[in-house]
Design a protein around this motif. Sequence first.
Motif, mmCIF file in Angstrom:
data_model
loop_
_atom_site.group_PDB
_atom_site.id
_atom_site.type_symbol
_atom_site.label_atom_id
_atom_site.label_comp_id
_atom_site.label_asym_id
_atom_site.label_seq_id
_atom_site.Cartn_x
_atom_site.Cartn_y
_atom_site.Cartn_z
ATOM 1 N N ILE A 108 0.842 -1.207 0.000
ATOM 2 C CA ILE A 108 0.000 0.000 0.000
ATOM 3 C C ILE A 108 0.872 1.251 0.000
ATOM 4 O O ILE A 108 0.599 2.224 -0.725
ATOM 5 N N VAL A 109 1.919 1.235 0.828
ATOM 6 C CA VAL A 109 2.832 2.387 0.883
ATOM 7 C C VAL A 109 3.472 2.621 -0.482
ATOM 8 O O VAL A 109 3.536 3.761 -0.974
ATOM 9 N N ASN A 110 3.933 1.548 -1.110
ATOM 10 C CA ASN A 110 4.582 1.693 -2.414
ATOM 11 C C ASN A 110 3.597 2.188 -3.470
ATOM 12 O O ASN A 110 3.941 3.030 -4.314
ATOM 13 N N TRP A 111 2.354 1.689 -3.426
ATOM 14 C CA TRP A 111 1.349 2.164 -4.398
ATOM 15 C C TRP A 111 1.072 3.645 -4.201
ATOM 16 O O TRP A 111 1.003 4.412 -5.172
ATOM 17 N N CYS A 112 0.905 4.061 -2.945
ATOM 18 C CA CYS A 112 0.639 5.476 -2.662
ATOM 19 C C CYS A 112 1.810 6.342 -3.090
ATOM 20 O O CYS A 112 1.621 7.432 -3.659
ATOM 21 N N ALA A 113 3.028 5.859 -2.817
ATOM 22 C CA ALA A 113 4.204 6.635 -3.221
ATOM 23 C C ALA A 113 4.287 6.754 -4.745
ATOM 24 O O ALA A 113 4.606 7.827 -5.281
ATOM 25 N N ASP A 114 3.983 5.675 -5.458
ATOM 26 C CA ASP A 114 4.098 5.682 -6.921
ATOM 27 C C ASP A 114 3.004 6.495 -7.599
ATOM 28 O O ASP A 114 3.221 7.045 -8.682
ATOM 29 N N HIS A 115 1.817 6.562 -6.979
ATOM 30 C CA HIS A 115 0.674 7.180 -7.656
ATOM 31 C C HIS A 115 0.245 8.527 -7.075
ATOM 32 O O HIS A 115 -0.441 9.296 -7.761
ATOM 33 N N LEU A 116 0.630 8.820 -5.836
ATOM 34 C CA LEU A 116 0.101 10.024 -5.191
ATOM 35 C C LEU A 116 1.172 11.052 -4.817
ATOM 36 O O LEU A 116 0.834 12.189 -4.496
ATOM 37 N N VAL A 117 2.432 10.654 -4.855
ATOM 38 C CA VAL A 117 3.503 11.537 -4.399
ATOM 39 C C VAL A 117 4.276 12.066 -5.602
ATOM 40 O O VAL A 117 4.606 11.292 -6.516
ATOM 41 N N PRO A 118 4.577 13.370 -5.625
ATOM 42 C CA PRO A 118 5.379 13.923 -6.735
ATOM 43 C C PRO A 118 6.725 13.219 -6.863
ATOM 44 O O PRO A 118 7.326 12.800 -5.863
ATOM 45 N N ILE A 119 7.204 13.104 -8.085
ATOM 46 C CA ILE A 119 8.422 12.341 -8.362
ATOM 47 C C ILE A 119 9.618 12.878 -7.586
ATOM 48 O O ILE A 119 10.427 12.109 -7.071
ATOM 49 N N ARG A 120 9.717 14.204 -7.445
ATOM 50 C CA ARG A 120 10.919 14.789 -6.844
ATOM 51 C C ARG A 120 11.084 14.408 -5.374
ATOM 52 O O ARG A 120 12.197 14.437 -4.847
ATOM 53 N N ILE A 121 10.008 14.058 -4.691
ATOM 54 C CA ILE A 121 10.133 13.669 -3.278
ATOM 55 C C ILE A 121 9.667 12.237 -3.040
ATOM 56 O O ILE A 121 9.566 11.797 -1.897
ATOM 57 N N ARG A 122 9.407 11.504 -4.117
ATOM 58 C CA ARG A 122 8.797 10.167 -3.984
ATOM 59 C C ARG A 122 9.662 9.220 -3.166
ATOM 60 O O ARG A 122 9.176 8.573 -2.226
ATOM 61 N N LYS A 153 12.107 9.868 -1.038
ATOM 62 C CA LYS A 153 12.246 10.296 0.351
ATOM 63 C C LYS A 153 11.016 9.909 1.169
ATOM 64 O O LYS A 153 11.124 9.419 2.289
ATOM 65 N N VAL A 154 9.831 10.150 0.586
ATOM 66 C CA VAL A 154 8.592 9.798 1.279
ATOM 67 C C VAL A 154 8.497 8.289 1.460
ATOM 68 O O VAL A 154 8.126 7.799 2.532
ATOM 69 N N ARG A 155 8.840 7.545 0.427
ATOM 70 C CA ARG A 155 8.787 6.085 0.516
ATOM 71 C C ARG A 155 9.734 5.578 1.608
ATOM 72 O O ARG A 155 9.372 4.740 2.425
ATOM 73 N N GLY A 156 10.949 6.100 1.606
ATOM 74 C CA GLY A 156 11.920 5.664 2.611
ATOM 75 C C GLY A 156 11.473 6.004 4.025
ATOM 76 O O GLY A 156 11.603 5.180 4.936
#
Length: 337
Positions: A184-198, A200-203
């Motif tokens: 779920i975290v990876n899906w949210c990071a890939d689809h909802l978070v801007p690429i430039r901070i993706r 960092k947010v995922r980590g």
Amino acid sequence: MKRWQFWVGIFISAVFLYLTLRGMHLNEFWQTLKTAKYLWLLPGVAVYFIGVWVRAWRWHYMLRPLKKISTRSMFPIVAIGYMGNNIYPARAGELLRAAVLKQREGVPISASLATVIVERIFDGVVMLAFVFLNLPELARLTQNSGVVGNLNIRDVAIIGAVVFIGALAVFLLAAMFPRVTERIVNWCADHLVPIRIREKVRGFALRFLTGLESLRSPADALMIFFTTVIIWLLETGKYWFVMHAFPFEVSFFALMLMNGIVNLTTTLPSAPGYVGTFDAPGIALLVAYSIPQAIAAGYTLVLHAALWFPITLLGAYYYVRQPLRWGKQMETLRSEA
């Protein structure tokens, strides 16, 4: 911290202070303070510090999956966190103790913050349990406090129960099903978070999840809950000891209710030290028990001071012995975030 958030806290504290002082006879209030038996504060402070030691043990227990750290080592860090909460707005002490833990023990800030949030959720659940347990006691009160009414407390308790228990359920499910949560975290990071901070947010999110490992075992979760109950019963014990310094008496259950209400109220934004948000509901509840306002105010003020000064001074002492390297830790925090 943004300036507007600080001023919102100041405004809320000012409103609660107005409610605290409204209609109070200051001469009677000062007389109450002058005649109080302050020796009763000593056993109250001692019981409170036992509770802080249990908090340190609970945090040690929750951090075991990440790193085994003795309770003796955790106690100073917990005290530093209390100091931070008492002198900075927005419970910044929680971030402070996570940064100190990173500096002293090398535990990632994002992971330790997860355990801190879980602690606060368990604290909230127990505080709500104190309120719900004593709602029949509250219903028997015959005098309107003017600030908190039976219906309002019941409504706030129900809303709070939905929030805290819902949050606890989410964390428990995230801990019990780590692979699903990671997807779920990876899906949210890939689809909802801007690429430039993706990344960092995922980590940050994945490191955060490692702090939930103590909840994977139902037995461990029950142990954390049981420990939390002990912590807040010990704090109520301090309320009971300080009560003996003043010319009134209510039941231990009434003090449990007071403890639950004032600590739930201090979750609101306020000036540093929970000025007003601690005092107004405490005084109001005691007035609802037919305690004269001057005595209720004197007791609540002294209780607030006894909760604030000893742990703040101890936390400052531990902090001065090994101060935080702010530049390095803030850079670490920014990199983790």
